[in-house]
Design a protein around this motif. Sequence first.
Motif, PDB file in Angstrom:
ATOM      1  N   GLN A 148       4.391  77.901  23.803  1.00 39.11           N
ATOM      2  CA  GLN A 148       5.296  78.779  24.558  1.00 39.11           C
ATOM      3  C   GLN A 148       6.767  78.498  24.248  1.00 39.11           C
ATOM      4  O   GLN A 148       7.649  79.212  24.698  1.00 39.11           O
ATOM      5  N   ILE A 149       7.020  77.436  23.473  1.00 34.39           N
ATOM      6  CA  ILE A 149       8.407  77.126  23.110  1.00 34.39           C
ATOM      7  C   ILE A 149       8.934  78.248  22.215  1.00 34.39           C
ATOM      8  O   ILE A 149       8.257  78.682  21.280  1.00 34.39           O
ATOM      9  N   GLU A 150      10.147  78.705  22.543  1.00 36.95           N
ATOM     10  CA  GLU A 150      10.676  79.830  21.767  1.00 36.95           C
ATOM     11  C   GLU A 150      11.920  79.485  20.975  1.00 36.95           C
ATOM     12  O   GLU A 150      12.339  80.248  20.110  1.00 36.95           O
ATOM     13  N   GLU A 151      12.528  78.355  21.308  1.00 39.20           N
ATOM     14  CA  GLU A 151      13.753  77.992  20.569  1.00 39.20           C
ATOM     15  C   GLU A 151      13.472  76.815  19.631  1.00 39.20           C
ATOM     16  O   GLU A 151      12.522  76.051  19.862  1.00 39.20           O
ATOM     17  N   ALA A 152      14.306  76.689  18.590  1.00 41.39           N
ATOM     18  CA  ALA A 152      14.064  75.655  17.570  1.00 41.39           C
ATOM     19  C   ALA A 152      14.483  74.274  18.075  1.00 41.39           C
ATOM     20  O   ALA A 152      15.444  74.141  18.831  1.00 41.39           O
ATOM     21  N   TYR A 153      13.741  73.279  17.635  1.00 40.64           N
ATOM     22  CA  TYR A 153      14.106  71.881  17.885  1.00 40.64           C
ATOM     23  C   TYR A 153      14.316  71.213  16.532  1.00 40.64           C
ATOM     24  O   TYR A 153      13.342  70.924  15.830  1.00 40.64           O
ATOM     25  N   GLN A 166      -4.137  55.757  16.204  1.00 38.42           N
ATOM     26  CA  GLN A 166      -5.566  56.150  16.266  1.00 38.42           C
ATOM     27  C   GLN A 166      -5.930  57.054  15.096  1.00 38.42           C
ATOM     28  O   GLN A 166      -7.026  57.613  15.053  1.00 38.42           O
ATOM     29  N   GLY A 167      -4.978  57.280  14.170  1.00 37.33           N
ATOM     30  CA  GLY A 167      -5.250  58.138  13.014  1.00 37.33           C
ATOM     31  C   GLY A 167      -5.280  59.620  13.358  1.00 37.33           C
ATOM     32  O   GLY A 167      -5.813  60.420  12.593  1.00 37.33           O
ATOM     33  N   SER A 168      -4.686  59.989  14.510  1.00 40.09           N
ATOM     34  CA  SER A 168      -4.669  61.417  14.861  1.00 40.09           C
ATOM     35  C   SER A 168      -3.233  61.890  15.069  1.00 40.09           C
ATOM     36  O   SER A 168      -2.285  61.110  14.932  1.00 40.09           O
ATOM     37  N   SER A 169      -3.074  63.175  15.381  1.00 43.10           N
ATOM     38  CA  SER A 169      -1.754  63.732  15.668  1.00 43.10           C
ATOM     39  C   SER A 169      -1.793  64.331  17.062  1.00 43.10           C
ATOM     40  O   SER A 169      -2.845  64.804  17.505  1.00 43.10           O
ATOM     41  N   PRO A 170      -0.656  64.358  17.769  1.00 43.54           N
ATOM     42  CA  PRO A 170      -0.670  65.005  19.086  1.00 43.54           C
ATOM     43  C   PRO A 170      -0.811  66.522  18.964  1.00 43.54           C
ATOM     44  O   PRO A 170      -1.125  67.195  19.943  1.00 43.54           O
ATOM     45  N   PHE A 171      -0.536  67.072  17.761  1.00 37.62           N
ATOM     46  CA  PHE A 171      -0.555  68.528  17.584  1.00 37.62           C
ATOM     47  C   PHE A 171      -1.847  69.028  16.971  1.00 37.62           C
ATOM     48  O   PHE A 171      -2.337  68.480  15.975  1.00 37.62           O
ATOM     49  N   GLU A 172      -2.360  70.112  17.521  1.00 33.15           N
ATOM     50  CA  GLU A 172      -3.399  70.885  16.842  1.00 33.15           C
ATOM     51  C   GLU A 172      -2.696  71.605  15.690  1.00 33.15           C
ATOM     52  O   GLU A 172      -1.490  71.875  15.781  1.00 33.15           O
ATOM     53  N   PRO A 173      -3.432  71.974  14.621  1.00 30.98           N
ATOM     54  CA  PRO A 173      -2.778  72.625  13.480  1.00 30.98           C
ATOM     55  C   PRO A 173      -1.953  73.855  13.878  1.00 30.98           C
ATOM     56  O   PRO A 173      -0.839  74.061  13.388  1.00 30.98           O
ATOM     57  N   GLU A 174      -2.462  74.661  14.809  1.00 26.63           N
ATOM     58  CA  GLU A 174      -1.713  75.889  15.170  1.00 26.63           C
ATOM     59  C   GLU A 174      -0.443  75.558  15.955  1.00 26.63           C
ATOM     60  O   GLU A 174       0.540  76.296  15.894  1.00 26.63           O
ATOM     61  N   GLN A 175      -0.431  74.416  16.632  1.00 28.64           N
ATOM     62  CA  GLN A 175       0.791  74.018  17.350  1.00 28.64           C
ATOM     63  C   GLN A 175       1.877  73.628  16.351  1.00 28.64           C
ATOM     64  O   GLN A 175       3.035  73.993  16.498  1.00 28.64           O
ATOM     65  N   ALA A 176       1.474  72.885  15.305  1.00 31.31           N
ATOM     66  CA  ALA A 176       2.442  72.514  14.267  1.00 31.31           C
ATOM     67  C   ALA A 176       2.953  73.774  13.569  1.00 31.31           C
ATOM     68  O   ALA A 176       4.154  73.907  13.301  1.00 31.31           O
ATOM     69  N   GLN A 177       2.070  74.721  13.318  1.00 27.45           N
ATOM     70  CA  GLN A 177       2.453  75.983  12.678  1.00 27.45           C
ATOM     71  C   GLN A 177       3.456  76.747  13.541  1.00 27.45           C
ATOM     72  O   GLN A 177       4.397  77.339  13.037  1.00 27.45           O
ATOM     73  N   HIS A 178       3.251  76.694  14.851  1.00 25.73           N
ATOM     74  CA  HIS A 178       4.163  77.390  15.760  1.00 25.73           C
ATOM     75  C   HIS A 178       5.575  76.801  15.637  1.00 25.73           C
ATOM     76  O   HIS A 178       6.560  77.531  15.591  1.00 25.73           O
ATOM     77  N   LEU A 179       5.638  75.472  15.545  1.00 25.35           N
ATOM     78  CA  LEU A 179       6.957  74.824  15.426  1.00 25.35           C
ATOM     79  C   LEU A 179       7.615  75.219  14.108  1.00 25.35           C
ATOM     80  O   LEU A 179       8.832  75.358  14.027  1.00 25.35           O
ATOM     81  N   LYS A 180       6.807  75.423  13.090  1.00 22.35           N
ATOM     82  CA  LYS A 180       7.352  75.876  11.803  1.00 22.35           C
ATOM     83  C   LYS A 180       7.963  77.273  11.964  1.00 22.35           C
ATOM     84  O   LYS A 180       9.055  77.551  11.463  1.00 22.35           O
ATOM     85  N   GLN A 181       7.261  78.125  12.694  1.00 23.87           N
ATOM     86  CA  GLN A 181       7.741  79.502  12.839  1.00 23.87           C
ATOM     87  C   GLN A 181       9.074  79.587  13.578  1.00 23.87           C
ATOM     88  O   GLN A 181       9.871  80.486  13.318  1.00 23.87           O
ATOM     89  N   ILE A 182       9.301  78.657  14.492  1.00 26.74           N
ATOM     90  CA  ILE A 182      10.560  78.743  15.248  1.00 26.74           C
ATOM     91  C   ILE A 182      11.654  77.836  14.674  1.00 26.74           C
ATOM     92  O   ILE A 182      12.741  77.759  15.226  1.00 26.74           O
ATOM     93  N   MET A 183      11.348  77.176  13.543  1.00 27.07           N
ATOM     94  CA  MET A 183      12.376  76.319  12.897  1.00 27.07           C
ATOM     95  C   MET A 183      13.588  77.165  12.515  1.00 27.07           C
ATOM     96  O   MET A 183      13.415  78.314  12.116  1.00 27.07           O
ATOM     97  N   GLN A 184      14.781  76.569  12.607  1.00 23.58           N
ATOM     98  CA  GLN A 184      15.966  77.322  12.218  1.00 23.58           C
ATOM     99  C   GLN A 184      16.109  77.315  10.704  1.00 23.58           C
ATOM    100  O   GLN A 184      16.092  76.243  10.101  1.00 23.58           O
TER     101      GLN A 184
END
Length: 302
Positions: free
Chosen positions: A198-203, A215-233
Amino acid sequence: MNTIATQLDPRMHPRLDVYGVIGNPVAHSLSPFIHEQFALQVKQPIYYGKLYADLGQFTPTVETFFARGGQGLNVTVPFKLEAFQLCQKLTERAQAAGVVNILWQENGHYVGDNSDGVGLVRDIEKHPFQIAGESVLMIGAGGAVQGVILPLMEKNPGKITIANRTLAKAQAIVDRFLPQAQVSGVQLSAMALAHIMQIEEAYPIIINGTSSGLQGSSPFEPEQAQHLKQIMQPNQPSLAYDMVYGKETHFMAQMKACGFQAKDGLGMLVEQAAEAFEVWRNLPSGSLDTAAVLQMIRKSRL
Ligand code: ATR
């Protein structure tokens, strides 16, 4: 008797000021190498070793170390909270962090400090990323995150959003630091990690302060990381910083694939160590050459 404490026995080094890192586990620690380099830089010979403590044996192990003439300890997982509770005196930043990673004695009293946050902000700024005025997305709300929020706010970011799997823990950190945030004009808020889409602004700065990398994992699901890419400045470099160090974490790989510059927390480790060395040896803050030490470690790990 705690036989393990004899691993690092200040009596074995009678002509040197003896320091160490206490943890469980501690065998992997890079701190002895880092402090040895700082000691060489300022030509102040010290001895710095590793001190293993059994769980439940933190306080007696510390007491033995100082009773035998030890000068100071760095405290690592899982003892930072116990170190905080042991101290009769705390620096302002240790008080804010609620955990201690630097311990020493003054007139028989334990004094605690915390350099993790300073280490983080210095390393980010050396990359170089400016924090002032920027929006920072902090993932996680455990002890590691609580320890760095105040130094981050002191760099005057426009906004810090703390996103955690368990929303109540992120909200508790926000509640704790809200008064300082209001004074410094930082917009500080909490959100559930599940709502990250739901984040709409870039970080431009995203920090992984969770223990997922261990633990060898990431806090993000792949689509969450993709979402952050889409809102990147566009036209602005963005940093994805993992406070864990060692090999490239899943989070770093994920964010790199999305166009972020990904960094691990090795620089933070060196910076927090420098601050500890400077506090103990009464040197000006920021006076040690951390870049040289970081380069040596990175080279040796290739
Ligand atoms: P530390 O002292 O390293 O911060 P901690 O206090 O146990 O350790 O906190 C671990 C943090 O990592 C928490 O924010 C935790 O989320 P929860 O509060 O919801 O437990 C977070 N964490 C650990 N593994 C995670 C994962 N796989 N995905 C997302 N968050 C994770």
